[in-house]
Motif scaffolding. Sequence first.
Motif, mmCIF file in Angstrom:
data_model
loop_
_atom_site.group_PDB
_atom_site.id
_atom_site.type_symbol
_atom_site.label_atom_id
_atom_site.label_comp_id
_atom_site.label_asym_id
_atom_site.label_seq_id
_atom_site.Cartn_x
_atom_site.Cartn_y
_atom_site.Cartn_z
ATOM 1 N N LEU A 120 0.830 -1.208 0.000
ATOM 2 C CA LEU A 120 0.000 0.000 0.000
ATOM 3 C C LEU A 120 0.868 1.263 0.000
ATOM 4 C CD1 LEU A 120 -2.801 -1.008 2.538
ATOM 5 C CD2 LEU A 120 -3.016 -0.776 0.058
ATOM 6 N N THR A 121 1.958 1.221 0.755
ATOM 7 C CA THR A 121 2.877 2.367 0.780
ATOM 8 C C THR A 121 3.471 2.610 -0.598
ATOM 9 O OG1 THR A 121 3.427 1.988 3.113
ATOM 10 C CG2 THR A 121 4.992 3.277 1.797
ATOM 11 N N ALA A 122 3.879 1.519 -1.253
ATOM 12 C CA ALA A 122 4.467 1.644 -2.588
ATOM 13 C C ALA A 122 3.445 2.173 -3.586
ATOM 14 C CB ALA A 122 5.000 0.295 -3.046
ATOM 15 N N LEU A 123 2.221 1.670 -3.521
ATOM 16 C CA LEU A 123 1.185 2.125 -4.443
ATOM 17 C C LEU A 123 0.836 3.588 -4.199
ATOM 18 C CD1 LEU A 123 -1.161 -1.002 -4.381
ATOM 19 C CD2 LEU A 123 0.145 -0.179 -6.343
ATOM 20 N N SER A 124 0.819 3.986 -2.929
ATOM 21 C CA SER A 124 0.518 5.377 -2.598
ATOM 22 C C SER A 124 1.597 6.309 -3.163
ATOM 23 C CB SER A 124 0.419 5.540 -1.083
ATOM 24 O OG SER A 124 0.184 6.886 -0.734
ATOM 25 N N ARG A 125 2.845 5.908 -3.025
ATOM 26 C CA ARG A 125 3.942 6.735 -3.543
ATOM 27 C C ARG A 125 3.903 6.783 -5.071
ATOM 28 N NH1 ARG A 125 10.420 5.902 -2.325
ATOM 29 N NH2 ARG A 125 11.146 7.721 -3.512
ATOM 30 N N ARG A 126 3.644 5.641 -5.678
ATOM 31 C CA ARG A 126 3.552 5.598 -7.134
ATOM 32 C C ARG A 126 2.404 6.462 -7.626
ATOM 33 N NH1 ARG A 126 1.812 0.206 -10.357
ATOM 34 N NH2 ARG A 126 1.644 1.123 -12.440
ATOM 35 N N GLY A 127 1.287 6.444 -6.890
ATOM 36 C CA GLY A 127 0.139 7.256 -7.279
ATOM 37 C C GLY A 127 0.442 8.739 -7.187
ATOM 38 N N SER A 128 1.164 9.145 -6.141
ATOM 39 C CA SER A 128 1.517 10.552 -5.972
ATOM 40 C C SER A 128 2.404 11.038 -7.116
ATOM 41 C CB SER A 128 2.228 10.740 -4.629
ATOM 42 O OG SER A 128 2.643 12.074 -4.463
ATOM 43 N N VAL A 129 3.381 10.202 -7.504
ATOM 44 C CA VAL A 129 4.281 10.564 -8.598
ATOM 45 C C VAL A 129 3.518 10.653 -9.918
ATOM 46 C CG1 VAL A 129 6.212 9.717 -10.002
ATOM 47 C CG2 VAL A 129 6.365 9.692 -7.508
ATOM 48 N N ASP A 144 -4.644 1.451 -12.897
ATOM 49 C CA ASP A 144 -3.992 0.244 -12.389
ATOM 50 C C ASP A 144 -3.638 0.387 -10.914
ATOM 51 O OD1 ASP A 144 -2.545 -2.385 -12.907
ATOM 52 O OD2 ASP A 144 -0.856 -1.136 -12.262
ATOM 53 N N ILE A 145 -3.131 1.555 -10.532
ATOM 54 C CA ILE A 145 -2.774 1.796 -9.129
ATOM 55 C C ILE A 145 -4.000 1.736 -8.235
ATOM 56 C CG2 ILE A 145 -1.921 3.569 -7.534
ATOM 57 C CD1 ILE A 145 -0.090 4.503 -9.890
ATOM 58 N N ASP A 163 8.541 11.364 -13.979
ATOM 59 C CA ASP A 163 9.218 10.482 -13.032
ATOM 60 C C ASP A 163 8.538 9.122 -12.997
ATOM 61 O OD1 ASP A 163 11.058 12.430 -12.175
ATOM 62 O OD2 ASP A 163 9.571 13.294 -10.825
ATOM 63 N N ARG A 164 9.276 8.140 -12.555
ATOM 64 C CA ARG A 164 8.725 6.816 -12.327
ATOM 65 C C ARG A 164 9.302 6.258 -11.032
ATOM 66 N NH1 ARG A 164 8.755 4.092 -16.759
ATOM 67 N NH2 ARG A 164 9.874 5.435 -18.237
ATOM 68 N N ILE A 165 8.538 5.369 -10.401
ATOM 69 C CA ILE A 165 8.984 4.692 -9.192
ATOM 70 C C ILE A 165 9.548 3.329 -9.589
ATOM 71 C CG2 ILE A 165 8.286 3.645 -7.001
ATOM 72 C CD1 ILE A 165 8.447 6.649 -6.889
ATOM 73 N N LEU A 180 -7.630 -3.814 -4.167
ATOM 74 C CA LEU A 180 -7.446 -5.252 -3.952
ATOM 75 C C LEU A 180 -6.585 -5.522 -2.724
ATOM 76 C CD1 LEU A 180 -6.883 -6.460 -7.634
ATOM 77 C CD2 LEU A 180 -8.875 -6.937 -6.190
ATOM 78 N N THR A 181 -5.519 -4.750 -2.562
ATOM 79 C CA THR A 181 -4.624 -4.948 -1.418
ATOM 80 C C THR A 181 -5.318 -4.572 -0.118
ATOM 81 O OG1 THR A 181 -2.733 -4.460 -2.839
ATOM 82 C CG2 THR A 181 -2.352 -4.403 -0.478
ATOM 83 N N MET A 182 -6.114 -3.487 -0.151
ATOM 84 C CA MET A 182 -6.872 -3.107 1.040
ATOM 85 C C MET A 182 -7.853 -4.205 1.422
ATOM 86 S SD MET A 182 -6.172 -0.298 2.630
ATOM 87 C CE MET A 182 -7.721 -0.130 3.526
#
Length: 229
Positions: free
Chosen positions: A13-22, A200-201, A38-40, A207-209
């Motif tokens: 969830l942390t990774a998806l949140s950061r990817r979503g912000s970027v 996708d994010i 940028d990309r994560i 799904l992860t939640m």
Amino acid sequence: MSLFGMLMAARTLTALSRRGSVTQNNLANQSTQGFKFDRIIAAFDPASGAPTLSRATDMGQGELLRTDNPFDMALQGPGFFVIETPNGERLTRNGGFQVLNGKLVDDAQRPVLGENGSISIDGTDVVLHADGTIMVDGKYVDRIRIVSAPNNADLVKEGIGLFQINGPLGSVSVAETQLVQGHVEESNMNAMAGIGDMIDIQRNFALTMGALRTMDSMLETVTNQVGRP
């Protein structure tokens, strides 16, 4: 259900949140001249058993947009313009320039640098050559300073469209990079790809939640009921 599974879900969830912000920032700047998206990037860390995240900038070429403004400039190929700021020299791909009080400046009125420092424009017929040479009314004035960053990892984004360089600068030859007058470089962000990434994010976040809630419910059941008479 193990606590390890819940920990992995939380990290996801942390990774998806950061990817979503970027990705949101990329989409917000799809109309910003010279913007580089940028990309994560995730890399597996064997010590923790979880991915580590890093942020990288895609320095790919953006499309050139014709404006017919003689002071608009675009770079076809690698390299950067150099801007003088209160904090020192900064690099940019945004060549939307203008003349103010006889000086060539960017859209924030900061001096654009040539080989001899700030550039004075005193005349009406301005011609820019592919190597950055500036001719005004048929006379040589200066040459736009165009530099390279041999290691893109040394570039740090600063504000809108600027890069701070934490490493050495290199030179750029006209064989690999040409200055194009009367054009600006558009963002290299693909809006449709960015929207697809956001969908996708959001899907994976939901799904992860859901999986995390299920594991939490199962853990609660085990804690409250297992072992009771």
